[in-house]
Structures are given as C-alpha cells and as structure tokens.
Design an enzyme around this catalytic site. Structure first.
Site, PDB file in Angstrom:
ATOM      1  N   GLU A  43       0.814  -1.213   0.000  1.00  0.00           N
ATOM      2  CA  GLU A  43       0.000   0.000   0.000  1.00  0.00           C
ATOM      3  C   GLU A  43       0.849   1.264   0.000  1.00  0.00           C
ATOM      4  OE1 GLU A  43      -2.998   0.198  -0.642  1.00  0.00           O
ATOM      5  OE2 GLU A  43      -3.625  -1.882  -0.425  1.00  0.00           O
ATOM      6  N   TYR A 126      -6.343   6.689   3.913  1.00  0.00           N
ATOM      7  CA  TYR A 126      -6.533   5.631   2.920  1.00  0.00           C
ATOM      8  C   TYR A 126      -5.811   4.350   3.322  1.00  0.00           C
ATOM      9  CZ  TYR A 126      -5.489   2.450  -0.698  1.00  0.00           C
ATOM     10  OH  TYR A 126      -5.315   1.269  -1.350  1.00  0.00           O
ATOM     11  N   ASP A 144      -9.437   5.875  -2.045  1.00  0.00           N
ATOM     12  CA  ASP A 144      -8.291   6.310  -2.843  1.00  0.00           C
ATOM     13  C   ASP A 144      -8.795   6.913  -4.150  1.00  0.00           C
ATOM     14  OD1 ASP A 144      -9.249   4.093  -4.139  1.00  0.00           O
ATOM     15  OD2 ASP A 144      -7.271   3.475  -4.828  1.00  0.00           O
TER      16      ASP A 144
END
Length: 338
Positions: A43, A126, A144
């Site tokens: 991520e 996020y 996102d």
DNA sequence: CAAACGTGGCA
DNA sequence: TTGCCAAGTTT
C-alpha cells in the site's frame, strides 16, 4: 447525487464481488495472503504509483526484507537502495519507522483498526483503511483515487475530489455500501474496477460489470466525473551541475535533510537565472530535463573544479553505485557517458 | 488548507 | 512539448 436502497446495495455487492472473484487480479503478489506487513509495504509503494511500476520493486523488497522484523533491523541505506527510482522517498523512511514502531514499541503486535493504524508514520486515512479491511476485516471504505472516480460516477457525486474536505463526503457515501462480510475484497474490487473499466481516460462503462449501477453513464454525463480542479503547472528552474573528477572519483554533494530529495547525493547543483551564468567547460549542447510534480529542472552539465565543503565528497564508482541515487542523478551520470 | 513531495507513461 | 494521471501523506 444518487442514493441507493438496501436492496440496490446488496445487488451491487454481489455483482461486484462475483466479478472480482471471476476476473479480479488475484495473482498480485500482495494478495497471496493477508499478512499486514506485506499489505502495508504494497500500500505504501502504491501511493501515487501504478501497479506495473510497483511490481518489480515489491518482489525485490519482500525478497530482501520478508518480515516486519527484517525491515525494522535493516540499515536505512538498504531500504533506500531498495526504493531507488520509485520516488517520494519519505515513504521509504516512514515505512521503516512504522516497522520499528510495530516491532519495538508494540512488540510485534499490529494495530488492528484503521484509527489505530494511523499512528504509524506514512499511514494516513486511505492506507490505514486498506490495511484494516484487508488484513483485519474491518468494515471501512479505503477511499483512494479509484474509489473517488468509481463512486463519483456511480452515485454522481459532485464534490471536487481535489479538495480535502470531499474525503468525508465520499467516505460517508461509501461506508454503507462496503460489504460487511468481505470489506477487504470489496475495497480491492473497487480498485480493480477503477483500473479496468472505470478508468480516468477512455472508460469502458458500457462493458463494465456494474454498468447497471452507474448513474453518470446512464445519464450520459460520465465525462463530467469525477469533478476535479486543475493542478498548477511545475515551476521552471535552471541549474548548473558540476562534474569534478579527481583520481577517477567524482564529486558528490549531499542534499539538506529537508525538502526535495532530502539526504540524497547528487552532483553539486547551483540554481542559475540564465545560461549566461554558466561557468566552466560546458559538456552538452542540450540540457538534461527532469520534471517533478511541482518543479521542472533544466540542468546544464559543466566540468570544473570546486572547493570541498562539509557536505561534499569525492566518491569512487564502487561507492556511488552502492548508494541510493535519485533518478535525476542517474540521468546526469548517463549524460556523462555521451 | 494549500503546497510539497518523484517518477514514468501516454494522448 | 505539454498536461494529466497513478492504490496519498505530511506539514
């Protein structure tokens, strides 16, 4: 803006996840399990960076540092070398700080909610929601760029996604839609949808599995979504880069520990106002151009001597090849060979 | 909140 | 060549 009934929401979840189970990118290396470390690394790498760019970096990173303990104990120089060329280097430094926090302060026990995960450096709204939903099953939307784009079209949400305050509007709109049984898969399915049918450019909503739920497409106004104000153009800056060679070594300068490319080594760079300020032996007819998000550097390479300072050092090829160098410096080195 | 923060791809 | 986009966070 559209509002969905509970029945529509349930139909949407089923349609989306059925498609995801059939055609989602299940083979992505960070989807082989739900290990929070593997998920976090992916991520962070994927922030503002495309999947195809991340893939080789991710494989190399996980090979070198397979566990959060490995990352916590690694020298920062190794982490930066693994990140070399990926950009936004504070991500790499923060990622290691996060690993050290989990290992040293939390004794290896991960925070399991999005709220708690946000204490980790580099983990914001996020990323925390992504890790919490994928690794720990928390029912939260990971908002996102894909989620902005997909849901702005599905629900015809007119909020400007360039504005921070719009995040809550999308979060509140998506939260009741997230599948309570498969929140991680739901979030990843939205991302897959956003990178396949519901793309930024040339979307193919006609063939999209959720076409029936797409209000913007239905009304023929898909081109209007998402609403996003324009960014400003990069500022143009002129630089003179010095090539100083001594006994087969090259002079490098360490950048300040704050700001652009902080802490990285480059050739000594001096901003100039016009090319008349160039001194020394000019090495190229054309400048090396490098564009950042907010700056456009035009760099003229010159050969000349320069005094040593406390932030300058002559480095052998073996020394600088083992450093993590920013891409702009690699461009300068490549230009030297021409 | 606006601006800073990298890089590569593509129309 | 230029502008915009790509799984955002920090200050």
């Amino acid at each position: 803006m559209e509002f969905w009934s509970e029945e529509t929401i349930e139909n949407f979840r089923r349609t989306l996840l059925d498609w995801y189970d059939r055609e989602g990118r299940a083979t992505l290396p960070w989807r082989v399990d739900h290990d929070p470390y593997r998920v976090m690394v992916s991520e962070i790498m994927l922030q503002q960076t495309q999947v195809d760019t991340v893939l080789p970096y991710y494989e190399r990173f996980m090979q070198a540092l397979p566990t959060v303990q490995d990352l916590a104990r690694a020298p920062e120089a190794q982490v930066l070398k693994l990140w070399e060329g990926l950009g936004y280097y504070s991500r790499a430094r923060n990622l290691q700080k996060a690993a050290r926090f989990v290992v040293d302060d939390l004794h290896g026990h991960w925070p399991e909610s999005a709220d708690d995960l946000q204490v980790l450096p580099g983990v914001g709204p996020y990323t925390s929601a992504a890790i919490a939903s994928i690794s720990f099953g928390e029912v939260v939307p990971a908002v996102d760029g894909n989620a902005y784009r997909v849901f702005s079209r599905l629900l015809k949400i007119d909020a400007d996604i360039a504005q921070p305050k719009s995040r809550k509007i999308f979060y509140d709109a998506i939260l009741p839609i997230v599948d309570p049984d498969r929140p991680g898969d739901f979030n990843q399915a939205i991302m897959d949808l956003g990178s396949s049918y519901m793309t930024a450019k040339n979307p193919n909503s006609a063939d999209s599995p959720v076409r029936a739920f797409n209000a913007a497409y239905r009304d023929g106004v898909e081109i209007a979504y998402p609403v996003k104000t324009k960014k400003q153009r990069p500022v143009k800056q002129l630089y003179m880069a010095t090539v100083s060679e001594k006994d087969g070594r090259l002079l490098f300068e360490k950048r300040p520990d704050t700001g652009l490319l902080s802490g990285f080594w480059t050739f000594p760079l001096e901003e100039i106002q016009n090319i008349e300020q160039i001194v020394g032996e000019q090495l190229h007819i054309k400048p090396i151009v490098h564009v950042f998000t907010h700056r456009r550097w035009e760099i003229w390479l010159v050969k000349r001597d320069l005094p040593l300072t406390d932030n300058r050092q002559y480095l052998t090829p073996d020394q600088w090849q083992h450093l993590s160098l920013p891409t702009v410096q690699h461009k300068l080195l490549n230009a030297l060979e021409e």
